[in-house]
Scaffold this motif. Structure first.
Motif, PDB file in Angstrom:
ATOM      1  N   ALA A  85      98.374  26.518  74.563  1.00  0.00           N
ATOM      2  CA  ALA A  85      97.126  26.241  73.853  1.00  0.00           C
ATOM      3  C   ALA A  85      95.919  26.668  74.680  1.00  0.00           C
ATOM      4  O   ALA A  85      94.963  27.252  74.162  1.00  0.00           O
ATOM      5  CB  ALA A  85      97.033  24.757  73.514  1.00  0.00           C
ATOM      6  N   VAL A  86      95.939  26.396  75.986  1.00  0.00           N
ATOM      7  CA  VAL A  86      94.804  26.766  76.836  1.00  0.00           C
ATOM      8  C   VAL A  86      94.732  28.285  76.985  1.00  0.00           C
ATOM      9  O   VAL A  86      93.636  28.866  77.007  1.00  0.00           O
ATOM     10  CB  VAL A  86      94.888  26.067  78.201  1.00  0.00           C
ATOM     11  CG1 VAL A  86      93.743  26.509  79.101  1.00  0.00           C
ATOM     12  CG2 VAL A  86      94.852  24.554  78.026  1.00  0.00           C
ATOM     13  N   SER A  87      95.874  28.958  77.054  1.00  0.00           N
ATOM     14  CA  SER A  87      95.874  30.426  77.106  1.00  0.00           C
ATOM     15  C   SER A  87      95.228  31.002  75.854  1.00  0.00           C
ATOM     16  O   SER A  87      94.484  32.000  75.918  1.00  0.00           O
ATOM     17  CB  SER A  87      97.304  30.951  77.240  1.00  0.00           C
ATOM     18  OG  SER A  87      97.866  30.586  78.476  1.00  0.00           O
ATOM     19  N   GLN A  88      95.480  30.401  74.706  1.00  0.00           N
ATOM     20  CA  GLN A  88      94.854  30.861  73.471  1.00  0.00           C
ATOM     21  C   GLN A  88      93.346  30.680  73.540  1.00  0.00           C
ATOM     22  O   GLN A  88      92.576  31.546  73.103  1.00  0.00           O
ATOM     23  CB  GLN A  88      95.422  30.093  72.276  1.00  0.00           C
ATOM     24  CG  GLN A  88      94.840  30.505  70.936  1.00  0.00           C
ATOM     25  CD  GLN A  88      95.073  31.965  70.612  1.00  0.00           C
ATOM     26  OE1 GLN A  88      96.116  32.534  70.964  1.00  0.00           O
ATOM     27  NE2 GLN A  88      94.112  32.600  69.959  1.00  0.00           N
ATOM     28  N   VAL A  99      99.434  37.299  82.642  1.00  0.00           N
ATOM     29  CA  VAL A  99     100.836  36.905  82.786  1.00  0.00           C
ATOM     30  C   VAL A  99     101.067  35.637  81.981  1.00  0.00           C
ATOM     31  O   VAL A  99     100.304  34.676  82.085  1.00  0.00           O
ATOM     32  CB  VAL A  99     101.196  36.641  84.262  1.00  0.00           C
ATOM     33  CG1 VAL A  99     102.635  36.155  84.392  1.00  0.00           C
ATOM     34  CG2 VAL A  99     100.977  37.881  85.109  1.00  0.00           C
ATOM     35  N   GLY A 100     102.144  35.627  81.190  1.00  0.00           N
ATOM     36  CA  GLY A 100     102.550  34.432  80.482  1.00  0.00           C
ATOM     37  C   GLY A 100     101.790  34.194  79.192  1.00  0.00           C
ATOM     38  O   GLY A 100     101.141  35.091  78.672  1.00  0.00           O
ATOM     39  N   PRO A 101     101.896  32.937  78.732  1.00  0.00           N
ATOM     40  CA  PRO A 101     102.575  31.797  79.361  1.00  0.00           C
ATOM     41  C   PRO A 101     104.084  32.015  79.449  1.00  0.00           C
ATOM     42  O   PRO A 101     104.680  32.584  78.549  1.00  0.00           O
ATOM     43  CB  PRO A 101     102.259  30.616  78.436  1.00  0.00           C
ATOM     44  CG  PRO A 101     101.083  31.061  77.606  1.00  0.00           C
ATOM     45  CD  PRO A 101     101.224  32.537  77.474  1.00  0.00           C
ATOM     46  N   LEU A 102     104.653  31.559  80.558  1.00  0.00           N
ATOM     47  CA  LEU A 102     106.085  31.683  80.754  1.00  0.00           C
ATOM     48  C   LEU A 102     106.609  30.470  81.503  1.00  0.00           C
ATOM     49  O   LEU A 102     105.866  29.778  82.193  1.00  0.00           O
ATOM     50  CB  LEU A 102     106.441  32.978  81.489  1.00  0.00           C
ATOM     51  CG  LEU A 102     105.833  33.257  82.868  1.00  0.00           C
ATOM     52  CD1 LEU A 102     106.610  32.559  83.970  1.00  0.00           C
ATOM     53  CD2 LEU A 102     105.812  34.746  83.142  1.00  0.00           C
TER      54      LEU A 102
END
Length: 247
Positions: A85-88, A99-102
């Motif tokens: 959610a934070v990556s979005q 990189v990621g999320p992974l």
């Protein structure tokens, strides 16, 4: 020294990692300089070790992927409740996710992102590994600070992405607050950009001299500040960091 394992609130710096082309050299340098010992860590992104002080985990060192051109730098990771959610939100706010999320085995879930100026930072959704286990002591992280030429944009970005409370500090920085407590800062400067990791030391002058003996460089000689005696250093591969006299 007692290792403390706690889940930190979202937006709190919780871990620092160095990616370097000379893994063995970096371990030798930081082990001798800061008193670290090393053990294995997740290897999804290649060889990676966790550094510890008397058994308490404090940082990680990994190998730069072959062909990567980015400079050797320390990366500050922020605790998050949901890395996806934070990556979005990073994307929605104009940043990038490199990189990621992974999933990092059973340790947790991570992403490596960059803000509007290109300053890299990490997101860490801790599971078995919650983050560093000691801070504020010699050899351990004590502070993280973003250097930027565009403080208003940086402040707006991190407020939106991490949900942080930000407030002006008395020293001219903007402070990131968690439960009313400062956990990091954003500083307006023309002397570079990016997150800077500060490690504690019992003797700033001695550590600066020792860094040179080990093949590193002193970028800014030890000097007294309102927060203690500090020096800016670089390791033999060019990774920059700050040491702060504590205790």
């Amino acid at each position: 020294m007692t290792a403390v394992k706690v889940r930190l609130a979202q937006g709190t710096p919780c871990w620092v990692s160095l990616m370097t082309s000379d893994h063995e050299g970096a371990m030798a340098f930081y082990g001798a300089l800061l008193g670290w010992e090393f053990g294995p860590g997740p290897d999804q992104l290649g060889t990676y070790v966790r550094a510890s002080l008397a058994g308490a985990k404090v940082a990680g060192i990994g190998v730069t992927p072959p062909g990567a051109r980015h400079p050797v730098e320390w990366t500050t990771y922020f605790a998050v409740d949901d890395a996806d959610a934070v990556s979005q939100r990073v994307h929605e706010c104009g940043g990038t996710v490199a990189v990621g999320p992974l999933q990092a085995e059973h340790a947790g879930r991570l992403a490596i992102a960059a803000d509007l100026s290109g300053a890299a930072f990490g997101l860490w959704q801790g599971e078995e590994h919650l983050g560093w286990e000691v801070t504020g002591e010699p050899g351990a992280p004590v502070w993280n600070e973003l250097l930027t030429a565009d403080e208003p944009s940086a402040t707006a970005f991190y407020r939106a992405v991490l949900g942080s409370v930000l407030t002006p500090g008395e020293d001219g920085t903007t402070r990131l607050l968690i439960d009313g407590r400062p956990v990091a800062a954003i500083r307006l400067t023309t002397e570079g950009r990016g997150w800077r990791v500060h490690f504690g030391t019992a003797d700033c002058d001695l550590t600066a001299r020792r860094a040179e003996e080990l093949g590193g460089r002193v970028l800014l000689a030890p000097q007294d500040t309102p927060y203690g005696r500090m020096a800016r250093l670089a390791d033999p591969q060019g990774g920059r960091f700050v040491v702060v006299q504590v205790g």
